[in-house]
Design a protein around this motif. Structure first.
Motif, PDB file in Angstrom:
ATOM      1  N   ARG A 253      12.206  18.270  -3.398  1.00 22.57           N
ATOM      2  CA  ARG A 253      10.934  18.939  -3.701  1.00 22.57           C
ATOM      3  C   ARG A 253       9.780  18.296  -2.930  1.00 22.57           C
ATOM      4  O   ARG A 253       8.871  18.995  -2.474  1.00 22.57           O
ATOM      5  N   THR A 254       9.809  16.983  -2.799  1.00 25.42           N
ATOM      6  CA  THR A 254       8.736  16.306  -2.078  1.00 25.42           C
ATOM      7  C   THR A 254       8.729  16.689  -0.609  1.00 25.42           C
ATOM      8  O   THR A 254       7.664  16.902  -0.014  1.00 25.42           O
ATOM      9  N   TYR A 255       9.923  16.842  -0.014  1.00 24.17           N
ATOM     10  CA  TYR A 255       9.982  17.122   1.419  1.00 24.17           C
ATOM     11  C   TYR A 255       9.633  18.575   1.726  1.00 24.17           C
ATOM     12  O   TYR A 255       8.830  18.851   2.621  1.00 24.17           O
ATOM     13  N   TYR A 256      10.244  19.519   1.005  1.00 26.35           N
ATOM     14  CA  TYR A 256      10.009  20.905   1.411  1.00 26.35           C
ATOM     15  C   TYR A 256       8.615  21.391   1.017  1.00 26.35           C
ATOM     16  O   TYR A 256       8.135  22.398   1.554  1.00 26.35           O
ATOM     17  N   ARG A 257       7.943  20.718   0.093  1.00 27.45           N
ATOM     18  CA  ARG A 257       6.577  21.112  -0.236  1.00 27.45           C
ATOM     19  C   ARG A 257       5.631  20.834   0.924  1.00 27.45           C
ATOM     20  O   ARG A 257       4.579  21.463   1.032  1.00 27.45           O
ATOM     21  N   GLY A 258       6.000  19.893   1.800  1.00 34.61           N
ATOM     22  CA  GLY A 258       5.275  19.704   3.047  1.00 34.61           C
ATOM     23  C   GLY A 258       3.925  19.050   2.873  1.00 34.61           C
ATOM     24  O   GLY A 258       3.622  18.420   1.854  1.00 34.61           O
ATOM     25  N   SER A 259       3.093  19.214   3.894  1.00 32.68           N
ATOM     26  CA  SER A 259       1.783  18.575   3.950  1.00 32.68           C
ATOM     27  C   SER A 259       0.711  19.611   4.214  1.00 32.68           C
ATOM     28  O   SER A 259       0.986  20.753   4.572  1.00 32.68           O
ATOM     29  N   ILE A 260      -0.523  19.201   4.025  1.00 29.27           N
ATOM     30  CA  ILE A 260      -1.672  20.055   4.300  1.00 29.27           C
ATOM     31  C   ILE A 260      -2.701  19.238   5.067  1.00 29.27           C
ATOM     32  O   ILE A 260      -2.666  17.998   5.069  1.00 29.27           O
ATOM     33  N   SER A 261      -3.604  19.942   5.711  1.00 31.46           N
ATOM     34  CA  SER A 261      -4.662  19.290   6.470  1.00 31.46           C
ATOM     35  C   SER A 261      -5.947  19.305   5.655  1.00 31.46           C
ATOM     36  O   SER A 261      -6.431  20.372   5.271  1.00 31.46           O
ATOM     37  N   VAL A 262      -6.459  18.124   5.350  1.00 28.83           N
ATOM     38  CA  VAL A 262      -7.686  17.976   4.577  1.00 28.83           C
ATOM     39  C   VAL A 262      -8.684  17.187   5.405  1.00 28.83           C
ATOM     40  O   VAL A 262      -8.446  16.010   5.722  1.00 28.83           O
ATOM     41  N   ASP A 263      -9.796  17.842   5.782  1.00 27.89           N
ATOM     42  CA  ASP A 263     -10.833  17.201   6.595  1.00 27.89           C
ATOM     43  C   ASP A 263     -10.253  16.622   7.886  1.00 27.89           C
ATOM     44  O   ASP A 263     -10.597  15.507   8.302  1.00 27.89           O
ATOM     45  N   GLY A 264      -9.324  17.366   8.464  1.00 26.39           N
ATOM     46  CA  GLY A 264      -8.738  16.916   9.721  1.00 26.39           C
ATOM     47  C   GLY A 264      -7.628  15.900   9.577  1.00 26.39           C
ATOM     48  O   GLY A 264      -7.032  15.492  10.574  1.00 26.39           O
ATOM     49  N   LYS A 265      -7.318  15.469   8.329  1.00 30.52           N
ATOM     50  CA  LYS A 265      -6.267  14.487   8.095  1.00 30.52           C
ATOM     51  C   LYS A 265      -5.090  15.159   7.409  1.00 30.52           C
ATOM     52  O   LYS A 265      -5.264  15.982   6.513  1.00 30.52           O
ATOM     53  N   VAL A 266      -3.888  14.791   7.826  1.00 26.90           N
ATOM     54  CA  VAL A 266      -2.678  15.354   7.247  1.00 26.90           C
ATOM     55  C   VAL A 266      -2.300  14.549   6.006  1.00 26.90           C
ATOM     56  O   VAL A 266      -2.156  13.324   6.062  1.00 26.90           O
ATOM     57  N   GLN A 267      -2.154  15.246   4.869  1.00 28.57           N
ATOM     58  CA  GLN A 267      -1.806  14.582   3.612  1.00 28.57           C
ATOM     59  C   GLN A 267      -0.652  15.329   2.964  1.00 28.57           C
ATOM     60  O   GLN A 267      -0.503  16.543   3.121  1.00 28.57           O
ATOM     61  N   LEU A 268       0.173  14.564   2.215  1.00 32.38           N
ATOM     62  CA  LEU A 268       1.233  15.191   1.445  1.00 32.38           C
ATOM     63  C   LEU A 268       0.626  15.954   0.277  1.00 32.38           C
ATOM     64  O   LEU A 268      -0.409  15.568  -0.272  1.00 32.38           O
ATOM     65  N   ARG A 269       1.265  17.060  -0.069  1.00 32.08           N
ATOM     66  CA  ARG A 269       0.808  17.806  -1.238  1.00 32.08           C
ATOM     67  C   ARG A 269       1.063  16.992  -2.500  1.00 32.08           C
ATOM     68  O   ARG A 269       1.934  16.119  -2.546  1.00 32.08           O
ATOM     69  N   SER A 270       0.300  17.284  -3.542  1.00 29.87           N
ATOM     70  CA  SER A 270       0.462  16.572  -4.808  1.00 29.87           C
ATOM     71  C   SER A 270       1.845  16.848  -5.391  1.00 29.87           C
ATOM     72  O   SER A 270       2.446  17.898  -5.162  1.00 29.87           O
ATOM     73  N   PHE A 271       2.345  15.884  -6.164  1.00 27.49           N
ATOM     74  CA  PHE A 271       3.663  16.027  -6.764  1.00 27.49           C
ATOM     75  C   PHE A 271       3.660  17.166  -7.780  1.00 27.49           C
ATOM     76  O   PHE A 271       2.650  17.429  -8.435  1.00 27.49           O
ATOM     77  N   PRO A 272       4.804  17.854  -7.952  1.00 27.45           N
ATOM     78  CA  PRO A 272       4.886  18.876  -9.001  1.00 27.45           C
ATOM     79  C   PRO A 272       4.713  18.253 -10.382  1.00 27.45           C
ATOM     80  O   PRO A 272       4.791  17.039 -10.561  1.00 27.45           O
ATOM     81  N   GLU A 273       4.496  19.132 -11.353  1.00 28.86           N
ATOM     82  CA  GLU A 273       4.286  18.665 -12.712  1.00 28.86           C
ATOM     83  C   GLU A 273       5.496  17.875 -13.215  1.00 28.86           C
ATOM     84  O   GLU A 273       6.638  18.218 -12.918  1.00 28.86           O
ATOM     85  N   TRP A 274       5.215  16.831 -13.976  1.00 27.19           N
ATOM     86  CA  TRP A 274       6.208  15.990 -14.646  1.00 27.19           C
ATOM     87  C   TRP A 274       7.073  15.187 -13.669  1.00 27.19           C
ATOM     88  O   TRP A 274       8.061  14.587 -14.090  1.00 27.19           O
ATOM     89  N   THR A 275       6.702  15.124 -12.405  1.00 23.32           N
ATOM     90  CA  THR A 275       7.495  14.327 -11.469  1.00 23.32           C
ATOM     91  C   THR A 275       7.305  12.834 -11.730  1.00 23.32           C
ATOM     92  O   THR A 275       8.291  12.076 -11.801  1.00 23.32           O
ATOM     93  N   MET A 276       6.065  12.396 -11.870  1.00 22.47           N
ATOM     94  CA  MET A 276       5.811  10.973 -12.109  1.00 22.47           C
ATOM     95  C   MET A 276       6.378  10.510 -13.450  1.00 22.47           C
ATOM     96  O   MET A 276       7.012   9.450 -13.521  1.00 22.47           O
ATOM     97  N   PRO A 277       6.169  11.248 -14.579  1.00 17.12           N
ATOM     98  CA  PRO A 277       6.842  10.825 -15.826  1.00 17.12           C
ATOM     99  C   PRO A 277       8.355  10.748 -15.679  1.00 17.12           C
ATOM    100  O   PRO A 277       8.988   9.847 -16.246  1.00 17.12           O
TER     101      PRO A 277
END
Length: 778
Positions: A253-277
């Motif tokens: 899920r982390t890999y296929y969700r990919g990245s986005i460009s924010v203010d010219g910087k490439v960032q990973l998308r936020s984790f899906p719900e309940w991933t950290m717990p």
């Protein structure tokens, strides 16, 4: 010219084609003059609903695509207001032109373009195919002559990306790929498709089953030797299988969700719900399992206390469970206040009962009176708990009847109404969020398929690409049905869709059901007659054989009659399978539940006939008794109930997960307090017989105990068992635990269940954008 053109309906000659081209030229000239005077050359707004209604009303009785377009163009030109003489300046033109007029001009322009294309690409020999049938889209240049979908086009990346977003739309989940379409790679598409494949879904459910099964083996007190030899190994194996699968899922899920460009910087998308717990839980569970299994010695009781948090995996996997939990979070603050009010009123009644009837054992002090009246409020001891008082004081009926009316009829109804109202409001908010997610999925799927049309003036989608997507979404659909979906999406046969049309028509097509028309034949009637004969014969067989099983005449007829009914029933089921329906169609569709039960019943009966010597009659009659449900297929009301249940069942997973989580957590709490504290059979003369089997000596017996408490009946008798426990037998501990379990499990979670079933007809919990399902016969 238009009236002459459409009067022939089906047959068109050379003069008709010339007249059609003249109509196109005059229409284009009128629209161009209108556009120049009003400065509308670059408008991109979609037709307004009012314009669509006018056009559809005019076209209702027409039969050909040419007639439809010509009538629409005629009406649009006639209804368009003349150019304003004061509209020479650009700044004034916007005030002289309404949005509906802008939409009308663009809609007529697109229809003229489609008519021009159809006249250019259609030869004289093809003109009879202009009737509105399966070939009504063949004149469009974006379709191949036979409607087939080429492999090269169907494998394009934009089609696969759009397919992923539309699958997210159908499942009602947030978008799974990155919204930055340019950053989506083929590997991400592959991993995403694997993550949502049936194989990986089965593996996730296997991981959940392994995780909860490990709790079953943590303390299997009934077979101590087996526990000492094998339980640590079984627990560790099951735990680490599930941990491995869930960690792999998080990685995917982390890999296929990919990245986005924010203010010219490439960032990973936020984790899906309940991933950290989930990650924290898996780490803690693994560490505790390794430590305790490595230190385990024979004779010890193995418990992994982090197992109490295993319901986290349910909320990680199931979005419906997360939605139900969110609804309970909304319900809890309100309903807790109402429950506190209910408990306080019971406490007040208990104080009065103590003063009036303290000579009786059940009301000797305030604490005892409160427990007795709480039992009475759950109706499990009514009226036995106050009959002794009533025998001495007839007027006591006034007190207890008043209490029953207040607690059972009023307070419980208030709790239910509050839970229902708050739950429905929460589900409405969740529904709005899910609709927003679906809107994002539609928008991104359009962006993936979008092309620049005519020099970049308008962004559109080619319907050929959309047909490739539909073919992958509906792989079981024939070309005829795929063309039917395209007709829903592109009713004017334009070959392209702007965003407004895409957003409104694609959900309609996805929620539509295209069915092949079934025609009654002799073979169909014979098959239905055979099905009816088998169903009623099986019902009569079970009733007669079971009621006179020991009679002499039936013993010799059980096996022959059973074999005959089983053979005929299995033969009828095979003929009604989907792959056999093309040879012998049935008037009733294969039902996954009723026909699945019939298949299991046939297998049980066959096992009894051919493989089981000792239990031959039992297995045969067990299968025939189960197959009695077959007769329900012949009653439409029962088929409708089964169908509605199948539609509701997926949404029911959320409330079910909450109930399972509640029972699981309370079981671990009970194990922590009373594990091994109940000696089964040591108080037979005091306790209700066999009720001491409801204990927390193991995980499985604890689950049974919590289920018995959940169904309310005799929960007070179960609580009495723990008043004789080897430890923690104080009434404050015992009744606090069971009253709390009753309030959470019954007053909150079961009321959520009731709210769900009451509101399922009012609120579409599956969050479909199109609430009306359209059925077409092809």
């Amino acid at each position: 010219k238009i009236r002459k053109f459409v009067s022939k309906k089906r047959s068109y000659d050379t003069q008709d084609i010339k007249d059609g081209k003249d109509i196109i030229q005059s229409g284009e000239k009128t629209i161009d003059n209108f556009s120049v005077n009003h400065n509308t050359a670059k408008m991109t707004s979609a037709p307004s609903p009012a314009t669509d209604d006018i056009v559809l009303e005019l076209l209702e009785e027409e039969k050909t695509p040419f007639s439809k377009m010509l009538y629409s163009i005629s009406d649009i030109i006639q209804r368009s207001p003349p150019p304003s003489p004061k509209a020479g300046r650009r700044q004034d033109s916007q005030h002289n032109l309404s949005s509906q007029q802008c939409s009308t001009i663009e809609y007529s322009s697109s229809m003229l373009t489609s008519l021009k294309e159809s006249l250019s690409f259609r030869s004289d020999e093809e003109r009879p195919l202009l009737t509105l049938d399966n070939s009504s889209h063949r004149h469009l240049p974006s379709y191949s002559s036979n409607g087939t979908v080429g492999d090269e086009a169907s494998n394009k990346g934009d089609v696969m990306i759009a397919l992923s977003f539309l699958k997210d739309f159908e499942r009602g989940r947030p978008i799974t790929l990155s919204p930055d379409l340019e950053r989506i790679t083929p590997l991400q598409l592959t991993l995403r498709n694997f993550r949502f494949s049936k194989l990986w879904t089965v593996l996730l459910y296997v991981a959940i089953a392994c995780l909860f099964t490990a709790s079953y083996f943590e303390s299997y007190a009934e077979i101590q030797d087996f526990q000492d030899r094998n339980n640590p190994k079984i627990v560790s194996i099951l735990t680490f299988i599930s941990v491995f699968i869930f960690l792999t899922d998080v990685t995917l899920r982390t890999y296929y969700r990919g990245s986005i460009s924010v203010d010219g910087k490439v960032q990973l998308r936020s984790f899906p719900e309940w991933t950290m717990p989930l990650m924290v839980f898996l780490a803690a569970l693994s560490i505790e399992t390794i430590v305790k299994v490595s230190m385990f010695e024979k004779g010890q009781i193995l418990y992994i206390w982090m197992g109490a948090f295993k319901p986290i995996v349910l909320f990680y996997v199931s979005s419906k469970s997360r939605n139900a939990l969110e609804a309970v979070y909304r319900v809890l603050p309100v309903v807790s206040k109402v429950l506190c009010l209910e408990v306080f009123i019971i406490y007040a009644f208990a104080a009065v009962a103590t003063q009036l009837y303290q000579d009786f054992e059940k009301y000797k002090d305030l604490q005892t009176s409160f427990v007795s009246l709480f039992e009475l409020s759950t109706t499990v001891v009514n009226p036995s708990i106050w009959m002794g008082v009533y025998d001495h004081y007839k007027t006591s009926a006034l007190f207890f009847v008043l209490f029953d009316i207040t607690s059972v009829f009023y307070l419980h109804s208030v709790v239910l109404s509050v839970v229902f109202q708050t739950f429905m409001e929460a589900m409405s908010d969740i529904r709005e969020r899910l609709l927003a997610d679906r809107a994002d999925a539609i928008r991104l799927s359009f962006s993936a398929l979008m092309k620049e049309n005519g020099g970049g003036e308008e962004n559109t989608v080619d319907t050929l690409k959309l047909k490739h997507v539909f073919k992958k979404l509906r792989p079981h659909y024939s070309e005829t049905k795929l063309n039917g979906l395209i007709q829903l999406v592109d009713p004017a046969s334009l070959g392209i869709l702007n965003f407004q049309s895409f957003r409104s028509h694609v959900p309609l097509a996805l929620n539509a059901s295209l069915r092949t028309a079934k025609f009654t034949s002799t073979s169909t009637l014979l098959l239905e007659a055979l099905a009816a004969f088998v169903a009623f014969s099986n019902l009569l067989y079970v009733c007669v054989i079971s009621s006179s099983y020991e009679s002499d005449w039936s013993n010799g007829a059980v096996i022959p009659l059973g074999i005959t009914i089983v053979t005929l029933g299995l033969f009828e089921l095979i003929l009604r399978l989907p792959f056999c329906s093309s040879f012998i169609p049935s008037t009733t569709k294969w039902d996954g539940f009723l026909d699945g039960v019939a298949s299991i019943a046939a297998l049980l009966s066959l096992y009894g006939i051919f493989y089981s010597s000792d239990l031959k009659y039992e297995f045969l009659l067990l299968g025939r008794s189960l197959d009695m449900l077959r007769i329900l297929r012949f009653f439409p009301i029962f088929r409708s109930i089964v169908k509605r249940t199948a539609e509701v069942m997926p949404s029911l997973l959320g409330p079910v997960a909450l109930v399972i989580s509640s029972c699981h957590i309370f079981t671990y709490i009970g194990i922590a307090i009373w594990n091994g504290a109940i000696d089964v059979g040591s108080h037979k003369d005091i306790l209700t017989p066999f009720y001491d089997l409801n204990n927390f000596n193991s995980y499985n017996s604890g689950l049974v105990t919590m289920f018995q408490t959940l169904v309310v009946n005799d929960w007070y008798a179960i609580a009495e068992v723990y008043l004789y426990a080897n430890w923690c037998s104080d009434g404050y501990i015992v009744y606090t635990f069971f009253i709390l379990a009753n309030l959470v499990g019954v007053s909150i979670l079961l009321n959520v269940f009731i709210s769900f079933f009451v509101g399922v007809s009012k609120l579409d919990v599956s969050c479909k954008l199109c609430t009306k399902i359209t059925y077409f016969k092809v």
